[in-house]
Scaffold this motif. Structure first.
Motif, PDB file in Angstrom:
ATOM      1  N   GLU A   1       7.831 -23.785 -12.266  1.00 51.71           N
ATOM      2  CA  GLU A   1       6.605 -24.165 -12.967  1.00 51.71           C
ATOM      3  C   GLU A   1       5.367 -23.631 -12.245  1.00 51.71           C
ATOM      4  OE1 GLU A   1       6.890 -28.407 -13.255  1.00 51.71           O
ATOM      5  OE2 GLU A   1       8.316 -28.316 -14.918  1.00 51.71           O
ATOM      6  N   TRP A   2       5.357 -23.728 -10.913  1.00 54.16           N
ATOM      7  CA  TRP A   2       4.220 -23.213 -10.140  1.00 54.16           C
ATOM      8  C   TRP A   2       4.115 -21.699 -10.281  1.00 54.16           C
ATOM      9  CZ3 TRP A   2       0.199 -25.253  -7.398  1.00 54.16           C
ATOM     10  CH2 TRP A   2       0.180 -26.655  -7.307  1.00 54.16           C
ATOM     11  N   THR A   3       5.254 -21.043 -10.271  1.00 51.27           N
ATOM     12  CA  THR A   3       5.256 -19.592 -10.444  1.00 51.27           C
ATOM     13  C   THR A   3       4.668 -19.221 -11.794  1.00 51.27           C
ATOM     14  OG1 THR A   3       7.185 -19.385  -9.032  1.00 51.27           O
ATOM     15  CG2 THR A   3       6.694 -17.518 -10.450  1.00 51.27           C
ATOM     16  N   ALA A   4       5.110 -19.901 -12.838  1.00 51.51           N
ATOM     17  CA  ALA A   4       4.597 -19.633 -14.189  1.00 51.51           C
ATOM     18  C   ALA A   4       3.096 -19.916 -14.271  1.00 51.51           C
ATOM     19  CB  ALA A   4       5.352 -20.466 -15.221  1.00 51.51           C
ATOM     20  N   ARG A   5       2.680 -20.982 -13.616  1.00 48.31           N
ATOM     21  CA  ARG A   5       1.263 -21.380 -13.666  1.00 48.31           C
ATOM     22  C   ARG A   5       0.369 -20.341 -12.998  1.00 48.31           C
ATOM     23  NH1 ARG A   5      -1.072 -26.912 -10.986  1.00 48.31           N
ATOM     24  NH2 ARG A   5      -3.238 -26.544 -11.478  1.00 48.31           N
ATOM     25  N   PHE A   6       0.778 -19.837 -11.844  1.00 46.80           N
ATOM     26  CA  PHE A   6      -0.074 -18.932 -11.092  1.00 46.80           C
ATOM     27  C   PHE A   6       0.167 -17.460 -11.423  1.00 46.80           C
ATOM     28  CE2 PHE A   6      -0.318 -22.782  -8.508  1.00 46.80           C
ATOM     29  CZ  PHE A   6      -1.694 -22.920  -8.465  1.00 46.80           C
TER      30      PHE A   6
ATOM     31  N   ILE B   1      13.558  -6.689 -16.843  1.00 49.76           N
ATOM     32  CA  ILE B   1      12.537  -7.598 -17.350  1.00 49.76           C
ATOM     33  C   ILE B   1      11.216  -7.181 -16.719  1.00 49.76           C
ATOM     34  CG2 ILE B   1      11.764  -9.994 -17.380  1.00 49.76           C
ATOM     35  CD1 ILE B   1      14.707 -10.793 -17.506  1.00 49.76           C
ATOM     36  N   GLN B   2      10.235  -6.895 -17.543  1.00 49.12           N
ATOM     37  CA  GLN B   2       8.972  -6.347 -17.066  1.00 49.12           C
ATOM     38  C   GLN B   2       8.064  -7.392 -16.424  1.00 49.12           C
ATOM     39  OE1 GLN B   2       8.330  -2.946 -17.110  1.00 49.12           O
ATOM     40  NE2 GLN B   2      10.498  -3.023 -17.603  1.00 49.12           N
ATOM     41  N   THR B   3       8.128  -8.619 -16.889  1.00 45.00           N
ATOM     42  CA  THR B   3       7.305  -9.684 -16.326  1.00 45.00           C
ATOM     43  C   THR B   3       8.055 -10.335 -15.182  1.00 45.00           C
ATOM     44  OG1 THR B   3       6.379 -10.116 -18.509  1.00 45.00           O
ATOM     45  CG2 THR B   3       6.112 -11.843 -16.855  1.00 45.00           C
ATOM     46  N   ARG B   4       7.413 -10.470 -14.036  1.00 45.23           N
ATOM     47  CA  ARG B   4       8.055 -11.121 -12.894  1.00 45.23           C
ATOM     48  C   ARG B   4       8.298 -12.578 -13.212  1.00 45.23           C
ATOM     49  NH1 ARG B   4       6.041 -10.071  -6.786  1.00 45.23           N
ATOM     50  NH2 ARG B   4       7.924 -11.102  -6.150  1.00 45.23           N
TER      51      ARG B   4
END
Length: 103
Positions: free
Chosen positions: A96-101, A26-29
């Motif tokens: 959610e925080w990971t996705a947000r930042f 998966i390319q996106t972390r």
């Protein structure tokens, strides 16, 4: 595209899980216990559960399912798996925080 189809059809089923497990990432972390920081996906069917009847479609479906329903007992990132098992509410917030930042 034609080259890919020809190469795929000429592969023997014994080499396919090795090739898929090394090429599949998966390319996106993302914040997920079954996806390493390098994008490696920990998927049982590419290790112990391999069968010659598996297709690319079945592998991709399994990955989609794994992303929706984590398997903390086959984790690449133990810390995330522990949080998932111990406190799902914090696990969701951390994701959610990971996705947000990450944007």
């Amino acid at each position: 595209e034609l080259h890919t189809k020809v190469a795929y059809s000429s592969l023997t089923s014994s080499f396919l899980p090795i090739i898929l497990s090394t090429l599949l990432s998966i390319q996106t972390r993302i914040y997920h216990c079954n996806v390493g920081t390098d994008g490696h996906v920990s998927l049982g069917m590419l290790k112990d559960g391999w069968s010659p009847t598996l297709t690319i479609t079945k592998v991709l479906t399994a990955i989609r399912s794994l992303l929706t329903n984590p398997d903390p007992y086959n984790a690449v990132v133990p810390g995330i798996a522990h949080l998932y098992l111990e406190n799902k509410a914090k696990h969701v917030v951390a994701g959610e925080w990971t996705a947000r930042f990450a944007k």
